[in-house]
Design a protein around this motif. Structure first.
Motif, mmCIF file in Angstrom:
data_model
loop_
_atom_site.group_PDB
_atom_site.id
_atom_site.type_symbol
_atom_site.label_atom_id
_atom_site.label_comp_id
_atom_site.label_asym_id
_atom_site.label_seq_id
_atom_site.Cartn_x
_atom_site.Cartn_y
_atom_site.Cartn_z
ATOM 1 N N PHE A 98 0.810 -1.222 0.000
ATOM 2 C CA PHE A 98 0.000 0.000 0.000
ATOM 3 C C PHE A 98 0.844 1.272 0.000
ATOM 4 N N SER A 99 2.166 1.146 -0.101
ATOM 5 C CA SER A 99 3.051 2.310 0.037
ATOM 6 C C SER A 99 2.853 3.356 -1.060
ATOM 7 N N ARG A 100 2.353 2.988 -2.217
ATOM 8 C CA ARG A 100 2.174 3.949 -3.316
ATOM 9 C C ARG A 100 0.829 4.668 -3.262
ATOM 10 N N ARG A 101 -0.038 4.244 -2.379
ATOM 11 C CA ARG A 101 -1.354 4.869 -2.267
ATOM 12 C C ARG A 101 -1.291 6.044 -1.293
ATOM 13 N N SER A 102 -2.263 6.918 -1.401
ATOM 14 C CA SER A 102 -2.289 8.077 -0.502
ATOM 15 C C SER A 102 -2.559 7.610 0.923
ATOM 16 N N PRO A 103 -1.907 8.244 1.900
ATOM 17 C CA PRO A 103 -2.090 7.845 3.302
ATOM 18 C C PRO A 103 -3.550 7.869 3.753
ATOM 19 N N SER A 104 -4.327 8.849 3.272
ATOM 20 C CA SER A 104 -5.739 8.907 3.685
ATOM 21 C C SER A 104 -6.515 7.708 3.125
ATOM 22 N N HIS A 105 -6.183 7.287 1.924
ATOM 23 C CA HIS A 105 -6.839 6.126 1.316
ATOM 24 C C HIS A 105 -6.471 4.851 2.077
ATOM 25 N N VAL A 106 -5.216 4.725 2.454
ATOM 26 C CA VAL A 106 -4.756 3.552 3.205
ATOM 27 C C VAL A 106 -5.433 3.507 4.578
ATOM 28 N N ARG A 107 -5.558 4.668 5.232
ATOM 29 C CA ARG A 107 -6.239 4.711 6.532
ATOM 30 C C ARG A 107 -7.697 4.279 6.412
ATOM 31 N N MET A 153 -11.816 0.162 7.433
ATOM 32 C CA MET A 153 -12.844 -0.760 6.962
ATOM 33 C C MET A 153 -12.490 -2.199 7.343
ATOM 34 N N ALA A 154 -11.225 -2.585 7.159
ATOM 35 C CA ALA A 154 -10.790 -3.939 7.505
ATOM 36 C C ALA A 154 -10.961 -4.180 9.008
ATOM 37 N N ALA A 155 -10.597 -3.195 9.830
ATOM 38 C CA ALA A 155 -10.760 -3.342 11.284
ATOM 39 C C ALA A 155 -12.235 -3.470 11.660
ATOM 40 N N ASP A 156 -13.099 -2.727 10.975
ATOM 41 C CA ASP A 156 -14.536 -2.827 11.226
ATOM 42 C C ASP A 156 -15.051 -4.218 10.846
ATOM 43 N N PHE A 157 -14.641 -4.714 9.681
ATOM 44 C CA PHE A 157 -15.036 -6.073 9.278
ATOM 45 C C PHE A 157 -14.567 -7.091 10.318
ATOM 46 N N ALA A 158 -13.318 -6.951 10.779
ATOM 47 C CA ALA A 158 -12.759 -7.902 11.747
ATOM 48 C C ALA A 158 -13.551 -7.908 13.053
ATOM 49 N N SER A 159 -14.012 -6.741 13.481
ATOM 50 C CA SER A 159 -14.776 -6.685 14.737
ATOM 51 C C SER A 159 -16.146 -7.344 14.591
ATOM 52 N N GLN A 160 -16.692 -7.360 13.384
ATOM 53 C CA GLN A 160 -18.001 -7.961 13.145
ATOM 54 C C GLN A 160 -17.941 -9.479 13.011
ATOM 55 N N VAL A 161 -16.808 -9.999 12.570
ATOM 56 C CA VAL A 161 -16.673 -11.442 12.340
ATOM 57 C C VAL A 161 -16.441 -12.128 13.684
ATOM 58 N N GLN A 162 -17.500 -12.688 14.222
ATOM 59 C CA GLN A 162 -17.459 -13.382 15.498
ATOM 60 C C GLN A 162 -18.017 -14.789 15.301
ATOM 61 N N ILE A 163 -17.570 -15.730 16.101
ATOM 62 C CA ILE A 163 -18.055 -17.102 15.988
ATOM 63 C C ILE A 163 -19.568 -17.125 16.186
#
Length: 164
Positions: free
Chosen positions: A83-92, A97-107
């Motif tokens: 992700f180093s070539r992408r803008s920092p705001s886009h990477v954030r 979004m990935a962290a939000d998905f991870a918090s929703q994925v529960q057994i």
């Protein structure tokens, strides 16, 4: 005769079908299902395992009653060279979004997962691009019906050349 073009489409698959995909030689980004090249998949099922490594990844299995599909959700966007070539705001934003998905994925939750079909150490998996937690228990049955209908009417069709 050419197979249908589904390469960049999220193909709805049941686990028993997903787990029979074969890698295409000399192409690490696509897999074969009865001669049709695929690169992306969608599945719906219950989360039955969860292995969370903060700031690295979340591995989980989706059970759709025909088998279990391994899934990996990457959580290292802010430290990855990819992700180093992408803008920092886009990477954030992607990281959030990935962290939000991870918090929703529960057994035990019913989840719809979409992503790239990948192989890690010879095992098929979905590298997750998005997760939706399903509130309607009928969504799994509707997904099964969609998978069967699409396999019969679309995925298993072979294009027949027209006669001149």
């Amino acid at each position: 005769m050419d197979a249908p073009q589904l390469l960049n489409t999220h193909v709805k698959l049941l686990a028993f079908d997903f787990l029979t995909l074969k890698p295409i030689p000399h192409d690490s980004t696509s897999f074969s299902r009865k001669g049709t090249r695929l690169s992306r998949a969608e599945t719906v099922g219950v989360v039955v395992s969860r292995d969370f490594k903060p700031n690295r990844f979340l591995k989980f299995d989706i059970d759709d009653s025909t088998g279990c599909i391994p899934c990996v959700l990457w959580l290292n966007q802010e430290s990855s060279r990819h992700f180093s070539r992408r803008s920092p705001s886009h990477v954030r934003l992607i990281s959030q979004m990935a962290a939000d998905f991870a918090s929703q994925v529960q057994i035990g939750v019913l989840a719809r997962v979409r992503g790239r079909i990948t192989s890690f150490r010879g095992n098929l998996q979905i590298t997750v691009s998005d997760v939706v937690i399903e509130r309607d228990p009928n969504s799994q049955i509707l997904h099964w019906l969609d998978c069967l209908r699409l396999a019969r009417n679309c995925y298993d069709k072979v294009a027949v050349p027209r006669k001149a």
